[in-house]
Structures are given as C-alpha cells and as structure tokens.
Design an enzyme around this catalytic site. Structure first.
Site, short mmCIF file in Angstrom:
data_model
loop_
_atom_site.label_atom_id
_atom_site.label_comp_id
_atom_site.label_asym_id
_atom_site.label_seq_id
_atom_site.Cartn_x
_atom_site.Cartn_y
_atom_site.Cartn_z
N ASP A 1 -39.63 16.15 8.80
CA ASP A 1 -40.59 17.20 9.14
C ASP A 1 -40.84 18.11 7.92
O ASP A 1 -40.01 18.19 7.01
CB ASP A 1 -40.06 18.04 10.31
CG ASP A 1 -39.97 17.23 11.60
OD1 ASP A 1 -40.81 16.34 11.79
OD2 ASP A 1 -39.06 17.49 12.40
N ASP B 1 -43.02 8.42 4.32
CA ASP B 1 -42.20 8.31 5.54
C ASP B 1 -41.19 9.46 5.51
O ASP B 1 -39.99 9.25 5.32
CB ASP B 1 -41.53 6.93 5.54
CG ASP B 1 -40.71 6.68 6.78
OD1 ASP B 1 -40.71 7.53 7.69
OD2 ASP B 1 -40.05 5.62 6.83
N1 SPD Z 1 -39.70 14.95 14.13
C1 SPD Z 1 -39.18 13.88 13.36
C2 SPD Z 1 -40.20 13.17 12.56
C3 SPD Z 1 -39.57 12.19 11.65
C4 SPD Z 1 -40.52 11.33 10.95
N2 SPD Z 1 -39.89 10.47 9.98
C5 SPD Z 1 -38.91 9.61 10.46
C6 SPD Z 1 -38.40 8.66 9.43
C7 SPD Z 1 -38.15 7.32 10.01
N3 SPD Z 1 -38.16 6.30 9.03
#
Ligand code: SPD
Length: 285
Positions: free
Chosen positions: A158, A155
């Site tokens: 970017d 999780d």
């Molecule tokens: N562009 C942002 C992508 C973020 C992905 N991860 C978010 C973490 C939420 N738990």
C-alpha cells in the site's frame, strides 16, 4: 484453537481471519513479516499487519497484474517486477514463452526467503533460469535503467512507508524512461471504495505522461472492499485493441480473453474517478 488475525483495513473497518498457526514471524530491516496458516485462505503473507497475499486468492491479483499487459504488448521480451517478493507475478510472467528475462527488484530480501520457505505455490518461479533477482530499491533501479524493459509490473504494498514513492508522478516518469519505445507498465492502485482520491491522482499523472492510460478491475477477496484497481500506462499499445480471440490459453483461473475485455468495463462510480481523463483512443462500451 480460536485465534484470529485482524487487519484494520480502514480506521473504521476490519477483516478477520481465523488462524490455525503462526508459521513465521520476524522483524526485517524494513517491516514486520508474518506468515499465518488460516482456515479460510490457507497460508497468508502479512507485512506490517496488512494482508499481501494468500494461497487461495492470490491467483486473481497475480494473473490480472501481469497477463493484461503481457497480452497487450506483442513482444514482451524483458519484463521487470518492482516489489512482488512473494514471486506470484514472476510465476505468471513465466507462462509467456516470449519472455526471455524476468527481473525482480525487491527491497526486502527476507520477503523472498519467507515466500520460498512458506509459500512454494506462489514463489515457485523464482529459481527459473529466466529470472534475475535484484535486492535493491525499485525506485533507484528504475531510475538507473533506461529503455531496458518492454513491460514493468509495479507489484507494491500500500502507498505508505517505503512504497509511497512508487505512487508518485516522478516515479511514473522514470518508469516511462525505463521502458522501450513501445513499452507499457501496470501498477496495482488500490480500492475504488477507499482510495478514490489516490486512483484519480495516479490516473491523472499517468495520463499526463503516457499516450495511453487505462484503469481496470478485479475481485480480490482479502483486499479492502474486494474490488481492486490496476492502472496501465502504455507508450503505444492499447489493451482495448487486443484481438482477444487470438490469445493463447494460458491455463489461468481468473484471467481469460473475455476477462481481458470485461475488466475495463467500469461501474459508473469508478469511471467517475477518472472523469475526462481516460487517455488514448475512446474506450469501447
Ligand atoms: N492492501 C494490500 C495490497 C497489497 C498489494 N500487493 C500485494 C503483493 C502481492 N504480490
């Protein structure tokens, strides 16, 4: 008040949200962390000017990054979340009674503290007795734990700065070894509109390491392009073979047995990113 937060989602496109208030702002040792109260999406966590999660649309992402894998593995007893300091993935993992231990390895402890203070709806599982919080580098943790988890959820932010290594073939190899012999992982893998090359490369890497590799989709309004991808690598179980009729009702708002199947139906422009690289048994129409 007419204040706006603007995320430059690509060099040529931005998403702006009208804000009511800046609830919190700090520079952690790793990044700039801001929590806004927005009009459209409620409270919003922003790291280095990139939206990570909002109270109104987070359920899509957190349900989809967790339940597809958790319902693919028959006995996910030990689950690891890499990143995910806001706690949304942990909250969803705890819905599964078979999970005995949910570990969270987050490099930036300040994200966890800010989520606990400002995003209680998202972070509410973090104090559960089944949860173990480890403040450490996820790459190191995965490298140092062999055969330890039935499922790993990546999780991440970017693929820039500290998260870049979480999208590398070397890391997926370490994930392979950190899983049990029938384990699987799911990673967030960005936008098919704006990150096609990354999706192709990650899928190739995962398909070269895991017997089963799958890509699936969900709609997250605050992420660039709205349409978002997740990549699964599995040593044994195929998410397309899950008997979805038998899945329990988890009380989720986006994920459902039908969505478990439909998420793998890829529009041609997304399927094209994978070309001949779908691993495992042939995908159903
Ligand atoms: N562009 C942002 C992508 C973020 C992905 N991860 C978010 C973490 C939420 N738990």
């Amino acid at each position: 008040m007419n204040s706006w937060f603007t995320e430059l989602q690509t060099p040529d496109m931005a998403l702006s949200c009208r804000t009511k208030k800046v609830l919190h702002h700090e520079k952690t040792p790793f990044q700039e962390l801001t929590v806004y109260e927005t009009v459209q999406f409620g409270r919003m966590l922003v790291l280095d000017d990139v939206i990570q999660t909002t109270v109104r649309d987070e359920f899509v992402y957190h349900e989809m990054i967790t339940h597809v894998g958790l319902n693919t593995h028959p006995q996910p007893r030990r689950v690891l979340v890499v990143g995910g300091g806001d706690g949304g993935s942990i909250r969803e993992i705890l819905r599964h009674p078979r999970v005995e231990r949910a570990a969270l390895v987050e490099i930036d402890g300040r994200v966890i503290e800010a989520a606990k203070q400002f995003l209680p709806e998202i972070s509410c599982g973090l104090d559960d007795p089944r949860v173990e919080i480890i403040i450490d580098d996820g790459i190191k943790h995965v490298r140092e734990h062999r055969g330890a988890y039935e499922m790993i959820v990546i999780d991440s932010t970017d693929p820039v700065g500290p998260a870049e290594g979480l999208f590398s073939a070397a890391f997926y190899r370490d994930v392979f070894y950190a899983l049990t012999e029938d384990g699987l992982f799911v990673a967030q893998t960005e936008s098919p509109f704006f990150n096609g090359e990354l999706i192709t490369r990650v899928f190739q890497d995962v398909a070269g390491i895991f017997p089963v590799a799958r890509l699936y989709l969900a709609c997250v309004p605050t992420y660039p392009g709205g349409l978002w991808t997740f990549t699964m690598g599995s040593k044994k179980y195929d998410p397309l073979e899950v008997e979805v009729e038998k899945l329990p009702d988890l009380g989720t708002r986006y994920y459902s047995p039908a969505v478990h199947k439909s998420a793998f139906v890829l529009p041609p422009f997304v399927a094209e990113l994978l070309k001949e690289k779908q691993g495992g048994k042939p995908e159903r129409a």
